[in-house]
Design an enzyme around this catalytic site. Structure first.
Site, mmCIF file in Angstrom:
data_model
loop_
_atom_site.group_PDB
_atom_site.id
_atom_site.type_symbol
_atom_site.label_atom_id
_atom_site.label_comp_id
_atom_site.label_asym_id
_atom_site.label_seq_id
_atom_site.Cartn_x
_atom_site.Cartn_y
_atom_site.Cartn_z
ATOM 1 N N ASP A 1 -32.189 17.393 7.796
ATOM 2 C CA ASP A 1 -32.144 18.734 8.384
ATOM 3 C C ASP A 1 -32.178 18.583 9.905
ATOM 4 O O ASP A 1 -31.757 19.465 10.646
ATOM 5 C CB ASP A 1 -33.372 19.576 7.979
ATOM 6 C CG ASP A 1 -33.355 19.980 6.511
ATOM 7 O OD1 ASP A 1 -32.258 20.216 5.970
ATOM 8 O OD2 ASP A 1 -34.442 20.055 5.910
ATOM 9 N N HIS B 1 -36.466 18.218 6.098
ATOM 10 C CA HIS B 1 -35.984 16.940 5.584
ATOM 11 C C HIS B 1 -35.482 16.129 6.785
ATOM 12 O O HIS B 1 -35.100 16.716 7.810
ATOM 13 C CB HIS B 1 -34.813 17.143 4.610
ATOM 14 C CG HIS B 1 -35.194 17.898 3.373
ATOM 15 N ND1 HIS B 1 -34.675 19.121 3.058
ATOM 16 C CD2 HIS B 1 -36.043 17.576 2.385
ATOM 17 C CE1 HIS B 1 -35.189 19.535 1.915
ATOM 18 N NE2 HIS B 1 -36.030 18.615 1.481
HETATM 19 C C1 XUL Z 1 -37.901 20.414 -5.081
HETATM 20 C C2 XUL Z 1 -38.658 20.846 -3.953
HETATM 21 C C3 XUL Z 1 -38.130 20.414 -2.644
HETATM 22 C C4 XUL Z 1 -39.153 19.847 -1.759
HETATM 23 C C5 XUL Z 1 -38.645 19.432 -0.413
HETATM 24 O O1 XUL Z 1 -38.226 21.054 -6.222
HETATM 25 O O2 XUL Z 1 -39.600 21.590 -4.093
HETATM 26 O O3 XUL Z 1 -37.615 21.526 -2.008
HETATM 27 O O4 XUL Z 1 -40.112 20.837 -1.580
HETATM 28 O O5 XUL Z 1 -37.896 18.326 -0.480
#
Ligand code: XUL
Ligand code: MN
Length: 340
Positions: free
Chosen positions: A53, A50
């Site tokens: 992150d 992210h």
């Molecule tokens: C939510 C999900 C998140 C995304 C990353 O369900 O899968 O972890 O993969 O933002």
């Protein structure tokens, strides 16, 4: 027979403290640098991230540049690459009512500018892939937003990012519910249709998560096959899910080995060349010393199922299909899965 080598990735959030909506953390927080040191040991090649992150979301451009350079050095030092950046558009107070589909113009503006900043971070880290999990693009009551307007706003947002940077690719990671009661564009098929309407369909595609397809009542391997056929499956989040409840992110293959096998088999047959991402959570009961086992286990299951997929006698499958002998075909698959 193909002997492609798969690259494995996961996100730092997959090593977690075990907090859930009903209880606090049960494992100490692991520092980012310590998490990165686990990747190679576990057999992983790259990191999914992210935006926050990497660096806090409220840092200035100068701070961001410096912070990202430090993270890039850490990744390089561990021999890891960044697979994608995903703007976290679901925690800031300005995303309470959605990000791109919020009813507030100022909040929509925030979501777009934060996403552009995620593109900047991606460039600094040397990846061109931006993953959009549209967490809060939906409603708790259907009348809260106009769904026609919402669809257009999501398209406008994707276009804004594609035109902001002519090199990046957008990957939609769709999920039908949670946190929203009902999400807009709830499946990979929905996002795929939107891809063809963007200003650059060649840079618009999907990431498919197994559990998200299962939550939509769909078979993940069929979702993967359909998007592979469109040449638009660019990443996956493999995991497992025990029925229609909250998103469980269980270890890959841990609920339904045959369903997992069909995903591996279709990725192999479809020449999937994206990263094999695992989006899996350790059980809350897992002790700190064991908190990466679910990642190692998921990867091991993928590789075991890959061996099974590569051992399938394609001619035999075709002849059983031609003969409409699905009883024998089913038994053949089950026997392969049981090691015979
Ligand atoms: C939510 C999900 C998140 C995304 C990353 O369900 O899968 O972890 O993969 O933002
Ligand atoms: Mn995911």
């Amino acid at each position: 027979m193909s002997q492609r080598v798969y690259r494995f990735t996961f996100g730092p959030w997959n090593i977690s403290t075990g907090a859930d909506p009903f209880g606090p953390p049960v494992r100490p927080d692991v520092a980012f640098a310590a998490k990165l040191r686990e990747y190679k040991k576990l057999g992983f090649d790259g990191v999914q991230l992210h935006d926050d992150d990497v660096v806090p979301a409220d840092w200035t451009f100068e701070q961001t540049k410096k912070g990202v350079a430090e993270v890039k050095k850490m990744l390089d030092g561990e021999g890891l690459f960044a697979e994608f950046i995903a703007p976290r558009l679901w925690e800031d107070p300005r995303t309470i009512d959605g990000a791109y589909t919020s009813n507030s113009p100022a909040d929509r503006e925030y979501a777009i500018s934060r996403s552009k900043r995620a593109v900047d971070i991606a460039n600094m880290l040397g990846t061109r892939d931006i993953v959009l999990w549209l967490a809060r693009e939906g409603t708790y009551i259907r009348e809260a937003k106009d769904p026609l307007t919402a669809s257009q706003r999501i398209l406008d947002a994707v276009n804004a990012l594609l035109s902001y940077d002519k090199n990046i690719r957008i990957l939609g990671e769709m999920k039908p519910n949670e946190p929203m009661d009902q999400a807009y564009l709830p499946t990979p098929g929905h996002f795929l249709a939107l891809c063809y309407l963007t200003i650059d369909p060649a840079r618009s595609g999907v990431l498919i998560e197994s559990a998200h397809s299962i939550l939509a009542g769909l078979d993940p391997s069929d979702d993967m096959a359909y998007t592979l056929w469109h040449k638009k499956l660019w990443s996956v989040h493999l995991n497992d899910q025990n029925g229609l409840k909250y998103d469980q992110d269980k270890a890959f293959g841990s609920v339904d080995l045959r369903r997992a096998f069909n995903q591996v088999w279709v990725l192999e047959r479809g020449n999937f060349d994206g990263c094999v991402g695992l989006d899996v959570k350790a059980m809350r009961t897992t002790k700190p010393a064991d908190q990466t086992k679910h990642l190692a286990n998921s990867r091991a299951i993928f590789l075991r199922l890959l061996e099974v997929a590569r051992s399938v006698d394609a001619a035999k499958v075709e002849s059983l299909r031609a003969d409409r002998d699905y009883e024998a075909l089913e038994m053949y698959v089950l026997e392969r899965l049981m090691g015979r």
